[in-house]
Write an enzyme that holds these catalytic residues in place. Structure first.
Site, PDB file in Angstrom:
ATOM      1  N   GLU A  15       3.466 -14.293   1.651  1.00 42.73           N
ATOM      2  CA  GLU A  15       2.412 -13.301   1.847  1.00 42.73           C
ATOM      3  C   GLU A  15       1.130 -13.901   2.419  1.00 42.73           C
ATOM      4  OE1 GLU A  15       2.330 -10.269  -1.492  1.00 42.73           O
ATOM      5  OE2 GLU A  15       3.518 -11.851  -2.415  1.00 42.73           O
ATOM      6  N   SER A 145       4.661  -7.853  -2.134  1.00 42.71           N
ATOM      7  CA  SER A 145       4.528  -7.156  -0.847  1.00 42.71           C
ATOM      8  C   SER A 145       5.853  -6.625  -0.321  1.00 42.71           C
ATOM      9  CB  SER A 145       3.893  -8.074   0.212  1.00 42.71           C
ATOM     10  OG  SER A 145       2.527  -8.262  -0.049  1.00 42.71           O
ATOM     11  N   TYR A 211       2.130  -2.715   5.797  1.00 42.07           N
ATOM     12  CA  TYR A 211       1.240  -3.512   6.630  1.00 42.07           C
ATOM     13  C   TYR A 211       1.290  -3.226   8.128  1.00 42.07           C
ATOM     14  CZ  TYR A 211       1.011  -6.025   2.263  1.00 42.07           C
ATOM     15  OH  TYR A 211       0.844  -6.334   0.942  1.00 42.07           O
ATOM     16  N   ARG A 250      -3.317  -3.634 -10.165  1.00 44.81           N
ATOM     17  CA  ARG A 250      -2.760  -2.357  -9.717  1.00 44.81           C
ATOM     18  C   ARG A 250      -1.376  -2.188 -10.331  1.00 44.81           C
ATOM     19  NH1 ARG A 250      -1.321  -2.875  -4.167  1.00 44.81           N
ATOM     20  NH2 ARG A 250       0.768  -2.222  -4.789  1.00 44.81           N
ATOM     21  N   ASP A 252       2.141   0.031 -10.131  1.00 47.96           N
ATOM     22  CA  ASP A 252       2.929   0.928  -9.291  1.00 47.96           C
ATOM     23  C   ASP A 252       3.914   1.715 -10.152  1.00 47.96           C
ATOM     24  OD1 ASP A 252       1.583  -0.157  -7.152  1.00 47.96           O
ATOM     25  OD2 ASP A 252       3.179  -1.557  -6.625  1.00 47.96           O
ATOM     26  N   GLU A 265       6.016  -2.041 -11.316  1.00 45.43           N
ATOM     27  CA  GLU A 265       5.511  -3.406 -11.452  1.00 45.43           C
ATOM     28  C   GLU A 265       3.996  -3.414 -11.556  1.00 45.43           C
ATOM     29  OE1 GLU A 265       5.513  -5.878  -7.779  1.00 45.43           O
ATOM     30  OE2 GLU A 265       6.587  -4.204  -6.881  1.00 45.43           O
ATOM     31  N   ASN A 267       0.653  -5.547 -10.118  1.00 42.36           N
ATOM     32  CA  ASN A 267       0.146  -6.489  -9.119  1.00 42.36           C
ATOM     33  C   ASN A 267      -1.169  -7.059  -9.641  1.00 42.36           C
ATOM     34  OD1 ASN A 267       1.927  -5.845  -6.530  1.00 42.36           O
ATOM     35  ND2 ASN A 267       1.447  -3.917  -7.540  1.00 42.36           N
ATOM     36  N   GLY A 271      -3.642  -6.355  -2.547  1.00 42.11           N
ATOM     37  CA  GLY A 271      -4.311  -6.440  -1.257  1.00 42.11           C
ATOM     38  C   GLY A 271      -5.764  -6.002  -1.359  1.00 42.11           C
TER      39      GLY A 271
END
Length: 301
Positions: A15, A145, A211, A250, A252, A265, A267, A271
């Site tokens: 990443e 990612s 992305y 974060r 998800d 998951e 994070n 990002g």
């Protein structure tokens, strides 16, 4: 706390490209806010040079920065840093361990199975398919990612996807397919941001959708009722705290066709470009990008 801040970004993970963009945005935001900060790329500089800094803002995505290793190094160097600590970072990075924890706590997450490189036999997949059904999501346990993630509609696709994932990781998660929308919930300190609903043009929110695609849509407000969004935010905070995470991150989540939440998951270093999901959610809560990075910076410990 005064003194110079190292903004850690780049690194050596898969990443790296995303981290370079996130880190530059964070650095620019801190400089605009009057913080004495500069870039520190662990790929280009030895970690011993971190001793000249009084604080670290971690914007390294993936292995070597989000998995506890950098957090451990900073702890040994006694440098305060942003984000989750060593243990929570390592746990959150491992999707299998995270799901095992959530399952033990009876938090909702999709049925799953695990393939381990050291004892993998292709015939194991037959039993897993019988138990979980098809399609299945195939995920390397320790990549972020959406690197290496694939959807398998057939046993043949599953064999190929597992082979590919095992080239990236020693452990691979097979997760029952969830037919429903995906949401993400950002957490800043103990404050839960408005949820965002993700709508990818392809079947799921993969690396391309994150992305490169111009067709991915981000809905905030997310379209849930007020009660449902509060329920989602409470679940996300519980999931975040259960892993031991702190400062920011974060979570998800998907909602299955029968209306059930399913945790995906956590994070711990999401990002952070100005168009990334955490800044989008913060903006919806009235927090602009520069205020966001300064708030996270101030949490370093």
């Amino acid at each position: 706390m005064s003194g110079k801040t190292a903004v850690l970004f780049g690194g050596t993970s898969a990443e790296r490209e995303v981290s370079l963009r996130s880190g530059q945005a964070v650095l620019d935001g801190l400089l605009r806010g009057g913080i004495d900060a500069e870039k520190f790329d662990p790929k280009e500089r030895p970690l011993t040079e971190l001793s000249q800094y009084q604080r670290a803002f971690i914007v390294l995505h993936g292995r070597g920065g989000e998995d506890g290793s950098m957090q451990g190094a900073l702890q040994l160097l006694q440098i305060p840093f942003t984000g989750s600590g060593l243990q929570a970072s390592a746990l959150a990075m491992d999707k299998v361990k995270t799901k095992l924890l959530w399952s033990a706590l009876k938090l909702p997450t999709a049925p799953f199975a695990v393939v381990s490189k050291h004892n993998y036999q292709p015939q194991q997949l037959t039993e897993m398919v019988e138990r979980l059904g098809l399609p299945l999501m195939v995920k390397p346990a320790n990549e972020g990612s959406s690197v290496g993630i694939a959807k398998a509609n057939t046993v043949e696709q599953l064999l190929a996807a597992v082979d590919t994932a095992l080239q990236l990781d020693h452990s691979v998660l097979l997760e029952a397919w969830i037919d429903g929308p995906e949401y993400t919930v950002a957490i800043i300190g103990d404050e839960v941001m408005p949820a965002i609903r993700l709508q990818a043009a392809n079947e799921f929110y993969d690396y391309q959708a994150k992305y490169h695609s111009t067709e991915t849509q981000y809905h905030c407000p997310c379209g849930l009722s007020e009660a449902d969004e509060r329920e989602l935010q409470a679940l996300a905070l519980q999931a975040f705290q259960s892993v031991g995470c702190r400062h920011w991150g974060r979570v998800d989540v998907m909602r299955s066709s029968d209306g059930q939440w399913q945790l995906l998951e956590v994070n711990t270093v999401p990002g952070m470009t100005e168009t990334s999901l955490v800044p989008k959610a913060a903006k919806a809560a009235g927090i602009d990008f520069d205020a966001l990075v300064k708030r996270i910076w101030a949490m370093a410990e």
